[in-house]
Design an enzyme around this catalytic site. Structure first.
Site, PDB file in Angstrom:
ATOM      1  CG  ASN A 319      -2.176   0.869   0.959  1.00 56.48           C
ATOM      2  OD1 ASN A 319      -2.359   1.442  -0.113  1.00 56.48           O
ATOM      3  ND2 ASN A 319      -3.013   0.992   1.975  1.00 56.48           N
ATOM      4  CG  HIS A 355      -7.870   1.299   7.229  1.00 56.95           C
ATOM      5  ND1 HIS A 355      -6.685   1.950   7.410  1.00 56.95           N
ATOM      6  CD2 HIS A 355      -7.690   0.494   6.142  1.00 56.95           C
ATOM      7  CE1 HIS A 355      -5.818   1.562   6.484  1.00 56.95           C
ATOM      8  NE2 HIS A 355      -6.396   0.691   5.703  1.00 56.95           N
TER       9      HIS A 355
END
Length: 468
Positions: A319, A355
């Site tokens: 990521n 998130h």
């Protein structure tokens, strides 16, 4: 027609052992390839407004295909963000307003839509959009400052002009980055639209082969996940069967599960990276050997991810664009605090709530922070210890040490991934109880023991030097 299409997708999803939402997602990501080909051959070096419109319309179609009328969430945030920048200008107030509004909207979406399972819903691409728009506010602010006051990184991303609404929409809805990323700056997007991101000036980029390579690698990871993923479900952690298995089995399952689970993210990022390469957005000039680079939108360093025995190596390979975004707009912007650990903690806290609101995210990133601290202390101890340094440098011992290190590495990569995937405290607590909180115990003991061991080692070295 829509009902028939939905029924067809539902049947195909059942045959593949996936959800309909997941199938829609992967089809949408793959649709980026024909869209990129169309843009290459029919829109390259054409009127920028036409390209912005193409990216906006195709992005909206992808949003509607996946989330129906809920696409209004993204459209609303984009329009309001544009108004914030226009009305407030290049000011700190604009940055704070955009940050609070975009994060507040995202967190509200999490609050009202969250369940105890992983669902593919409008908040998934919206978290990508949130970072993109906040980053635009920072870059627009930097565009009003003197170049000498900006770092080289900020100079590359600073938005000097005043973006139009169509430019902001095209930037936000670009088909190669709308659903799962990657992150890229407005400046890169505008250079892409004007045809500047190419290895041959004035001509289409020679990026077809690099794009196919990335797509092929992504499909390889997808195949691996589809073969092994169904045998390693998250739900197995919560069964009596798992709880009754021997301790070593529970640890091995967690190790393999963690590795395979990450492959679904790797798949999405590699496939979307291929789209960015094919369209030209990923062009990154030439390296020191004169080789053209197509890694500006890379979210994965696959070789490093698969071979590194270090936790920091996995973090650095995974990521990448999101980690770079957090480093650029959160970690580095908190330098005024004067404490690197506090800035790093704040950055990880931001990542956790970005998130979602489940406790599992906070636990995951807290453990990541702890693991990185311990790993750095271990490396310092090995470097300062002649005995440990000698053991690690013996050629015959390197292979077995590497295997042991990898086993330890992936066990404790899977360990913090448990709350990340199970979300709620009752679920991840049950799993951690079943393995006796081994990760917490090991890393907290090391966190306190390693500084003491290094201190003793330094004292002994000082005594030896004085005696000589």
């Amino acid at each position: 027609m829509a009902a028939a299409s939905g029924s067809l997708l539902h049947g195909a999803a059942e045959a593949l052992g996936a959800s309909e939402a997941a199938l829609r997602l992967i089809l949408s990501i793959l649709s980026g390839y024909p869209l990129a080909l169309f843009q290459r051959y029919f829109l390259f070096k054409k009127q920028p407004s036409h390209i912005h419109l193409f990216n906006t319309v195709t992005g909206l179609c992808i949003a509607y295909f996946n989330f129906g009328s809920q696409l209004y969430h993204s459209l609303l945030c984009i329009v309001l963000h544009f108004l914030i920048l226009r009305l407030m200008g290049r000011t700190v107030t604009a940055i704070l307003t955009s940050f609070c509004f975009q994060m507040g909207y995202l967190l509200s979406g999490y609050y009202y839509t969250a369940t105890d399972d992983y669902d593919i819903k409008w908040t998934m691409p919206h978290c990508v959009l949130t970072l993109k728009l906040i980053g635009l506010a920072f870059d627009y602010y930097d565009g009003g400052k003197a170049k000498t006051s900006l770092s080289p990184e900020q100079q590359r991303s600073a938005v000097m002009g005043v973006p139009t609404l169509l430019e902001v929409c095209g930037f936000s809805y670009y088909y190669g980055g709308f659903l799962v990323g990657p992150q890229f700056s407005m400046c890169r997007y505008l250079n892409f639209v004007t045809g500047e991101l190419t290895d041959v000036e004035g001509q289409r980029p020679n990026s077809i082969l690099p794009a196919i390579k990335r797509l092929s690698l992504g499909l390889l990871f997808l195949a691996t996940y589809m073969v092994f993923g169904p045998h390693l479900p998250d739900s197995y952690f919560l069964t009596e069967e798992y709880a009754n298995q021997p301790f070593w089995y529970r640890c091995v399952y967690m190790t393999i599960w963690g590795k395979i689970t990450l492959y679904k993210y790797v798949t999405c990022w590699l496939v979307t990276e291929g789209v960015c390469i094919l369209s030209g957005l990923a062009y990154n000039e030439k390296d020191e050997k004169g080789q053209t680079q197509w890694n500006a939108c890379a979210n994965m360093k696959v070789w490093l991810f698969e071979t590194t025995p270090l936790f920091t190596g996995t973090i650095a390979s995974f990521n990448i664009n999101t980690n770079d975004w957090v480093a650029r707009y959160v970690f580095k912007r908190l330098r005024f605090l004067g404490n690197k650990a506090v800035s790093q903690g704040a950055a990880l806290f931001f990542l956790a709530i970005w998130h979602g609101l489940h406790s599992g995210y906070l636990i995951c990133f807290s453990l990541e922070f702890l693991i990185v601290m311990v790993e750095r202390q271990v490396m310092d101890l090995v470097r300062d210890s002649p005995v440990l340094s000698h053991i690690c440098s013996v050629p015959l011992l390197r292979p077995p040490l590497y295997v042991v290190q990898q086993l330890f590495h992936w066990l404790f990569m899977g360990y913090p991934l448990v709350p990340f995937c199970l979300f709620t405290w009752d679920k991840w607590l049950k799993v951690y109880t079943s393995v006796y909180f081994i990760g917490h115990i090991v890393f907290f003991l090391l966190l306190f023991a390693l500084p003491y061991a290094r201190k003793v080692l330094v004292k002994r070295k000082d005594k030896l030097q004085k005696s000589h």
